[in-house]
Design an enzyme around this catalytic site. Structure first.
Site, PDB file in Angstrom:
ATOM      1  N   SER A 162     -10.079  -6.448  10.179  1.00  0.00           N
ATOM      2  CA  SER A 162     -11.275  -5.745   9.751  1.00  0.00           C
ATOM      3  C   SER A 162     -12.085  -6.725   8.930  1.00  0.00           C
ATOM      4  CB  SER A 162     -10.847  -4.542   8.904  1.00  0.00           C
ATOM      5  OG  SER A 162     -11.958  -3.732   8.650  1.00  0.00           O
ATOM      6  N   ARG A 177       1.203  -6.603  12.629  1.00  0.00           N
ATOM      7  CA  ARG A 177       0.613  -5.983  13.821  1.00  0.00           C
ATOM      8  C   ARG A 177       0.459  -6.997  14.949  1.00  0.00           C
ATOM      9  NH1 ARG A 177      -3.727  -1.336  11.750  1.00  0.00           N
ATOM     10  NH2 ARG A 177      -2.170  -0.164  10.582  1.00  0.00           N
ATOM     11  N   ARG A 215       2.442   0.819  10.339  1.00  0.00           N
ATOM     12  CA  ARG A 215       1.969   1.231   9.010  1.00  0.00           C
ATOM     13  C   ARG A 215       3.115   1.172   8.015  1.00  0.00           C
ATOM     14  NH1 ARG A 215      -2.762   3.673   8.057  1.00  0.00           N
ATOM     15  NH2 ARG A 215      -3.009   4.026  10.285  1.00  0.00           N
ATOM     16  N   GLU A 232      -6.243  -1.321  15.494  1.00  0.00           N
ATOM     17  CA  GLU A 232      -6.862  -2.251  14.548  1.00  0.00           C
ATOM     18  C   GLU A 232      -5.885  -3.354  14.136  1.00  0.00           C
ATOM     19  OE1 GLU A 232      -8.352  -0.404  10.983  1.00  0.00           O
ATOM     20  OE2 GLU A 232      -8.272  -2.296   9.886  1.00  0.00           O
ATOM     21  N   ARG A 283       0.832  -1.199   0.000  1.00  0.00           N
ATOM     22  CA  ARG A 283       0.000   0.000   0.000  1.00  0.00           C
ATOM     23  C   ARG A 283       0.861   1.241   0.000  1.00  0.00           C
ATOM     24  NH1 ARG A 283      -4.773  -1.815   4.322  1.00  0.00           N
ATOM     25  NH2 ARG A 283      -5.247  -3.771   3.214  1.00  0.00           N
TER      26      ARG A 283
END
Length: 414
Positions: free
Chosen positions: A351, A388, A276, A348, A261
């Site tokens: 999801s 994560r 991130r 988070e 990403r």
RNA sequence: GGACAGUUGGGUGAGUUGGCUGAAACCACAUCCCUGCUAAGGAUGCGUACUCGUAAGGGUACCGAGAGUUCGAAUCUCUCACUGUCCGCCA
């Protein structure tokens, strides 16, 4: 893509839903009109074509009967000119509609809480109590440095900022987590698949990343190809443009892939550490279901992801996203947020979304329900984001001297 | 990357002197009939999308994708993609 017929027939109801997701009503009004314009343009065009076809058929007869065709030819030519114009009109209408329609997000479910952003998300429940520390817990990058687990500098050297290198035990832990996740998912009935990490534009459009979010993707120069931002893309599009049989459903898939990403627009957020990154590992669940099955499968997927965190002994909570925080393709989403004692907050880690028929309509995934073809429902969710999870283990399993314990369930994978 | 061959409906596979083929035939599938079971046989139906119509039933488009020639193209021309085979390169 949303159901444009529904939008046209029940405009007030439809727009109320999309306003909840933060869409301007004027855009919807415009979309509805574009749809109507296209319909009438196509109708007149098709009528003209029908006439032309009829005349062309006569040619065969005329030739056989040796009749004079000059008059007929002149008529057809006139009709042809007319058609060229009508075609241009219809095409313009088509393009205008597509531009707006493909950028229109999915309807949220009626049960989705109203809200503008993540502050309005609704906590459903907490699982496991955060551990009490008798020292000040460190953040994961400190621990990573103390243990020599993550080499941020050399990751940047190899690529650029937001890339990192795992070394030694952390690299093995990463691999152990992937295997552990895949095994749990498989036991839940998900078929393990290994897919290309590069997909073409049609697939990215199928799941909703294109055309609107091109800036978030790494594109291969000179090719119609993109690095996948999530395994949701290849897993869901496995059935792109296919008609499945009812008895095949539900199809449950799981796969490990790296995800790429650009993180455009998140400059300055989470710049430290590996929360991130431009590249991260994730194990994904995808379900292709009938509309009737999707609710139940959705619950199962949430339960599965939560169960994995519980098995790892990681405190977490389930949060239902409000309309304003819901992703582009999602009708409803539950996030799993893991407790990070170093950061002293929940972050988070998974999801899980039901997109209903939104992606199915774009990706043309249907199944035979008796004689009719019906759009499937598609669902996706992480189980789990690997990087994560590594962060969460480091922070939750840290000792005062900076060493990190390995969770019991992972020991056999190390 | 180079050379040649190919790309038709769920599958196999006709159709390449352009119109009567949206597409034969076979298989699969569905419903029905017959046969006491089994095996076999018979009838009918069976692509997708959009669109008009309460419906019956029409219309348009699609024979890998796009463009072109033509009154008319699965059939001719061009470009691209993919598949196969041979060669080259390579984990």
């Amino acid at each position: 893509m949303i159901d444009l017929k529904y939008l046209q027939k029940n405009f007030d109801e439809a727009s109320a839903k999309l306003v909840k997701k933060g869409v301007d009503e004027a855009i919807l009004e415009n979309l509805k009109e574009l749809f109507a314009t296209l319909k009438s343009a196509n109708a007149t065009l098709e009528e003209a074509k029908a006439e032309q076809n009829r005349m062309s058929k006569l040619f065969g007869e005329y030739m056989r009967e040796k009749k004079d065709i000059t008059k007929l030819k002149a008529e057809v030519n006139a009709k042809k000119e007319e058609i060229v114009e009508l075609q241009a009109t219809a095409r313009k209408a088509q393009e205008a509609l597509e531009k707006v329609a493909l950028a229109m997000p999915n309807f949220p479910d009626d049960s989705v809480p109203v809200g503008a952003n993540e502050d309005d998300n609704v906590e459903i429940k907490k699982v496991l109590e955060p551990r009490e520390f008798d020292f000040k817990p460190k953040e994961h990058w400190e621990l990573a440095e103390l243990n020599g687990w993550i080499d941020f500098e050399r990751g940047v050297k190899l690529a650029k900022s937001r890339f990192s290198v795992l070394r030694g035990e952390s690299a093995r832990l990463e691999r152990a987590l992937i295997n552990f996740f895949l095994d749990v998912n498989r036991q839940r009935g998900f078929e393990e698949v290994c897919v290309p990490f590069i997909n073409n534009a049609t697939m990215l459009q199928g799941t909703g990343q294109l055309p609107k979010f091109e800036d978030d993707l790494f594109k291969i120069d000179g090719e119609d190809l993109y690095l996948i931002p999530t395994a949701e893309v290849p897993l869901t599009n496995l059935y792109n443009d296919e008609i499945l049989t009812a008895k095949e459903l539900p199809i449950l898939l799981t796969g490990y892939t790296p995800c790429f990403r650009k993180e455009a627009g998140s400059a300055g957020r989470d710049t430290r550490g590996m929360i991130r990154q431009h590249q991260f590992d994730k194990v994904e669940m995808v379900a292709i279901t009938t509309p009737h099955q999707s609710e139940e499968i959705f619950k199962m997927m949430v339960e599965n992801a939560s169960d994995i965190l519980t098995q790892l002994g990681l405190p977490h909570r389930l949060v239902e996203l409000c309309g304003g925080d819901l992703g582009f393709s999602a009708s409803t989403t539950i996030d799993l947020e893991v407790w990070l004692p170093g950061q002293n907050k929940y972050r988070e880690i998974s999801s899980i979304s039901n997109t209903r028929d939104f992606q199915a309509r774009r990706a043309k995934i249907r199944y035979k329900d008796g004689k009719k073809n019906v759009l499937v429902n598609t669902l996706n969710g992480s189980a789990l984001a690997v990087g994560r999870t590594l962060v969460a283990i480091m922070e939750n399993y840290q000792n005062e001297d900076g060493t990190v314990e390995i969770p019991e369930v992972l020991k056999k994978y190390m």
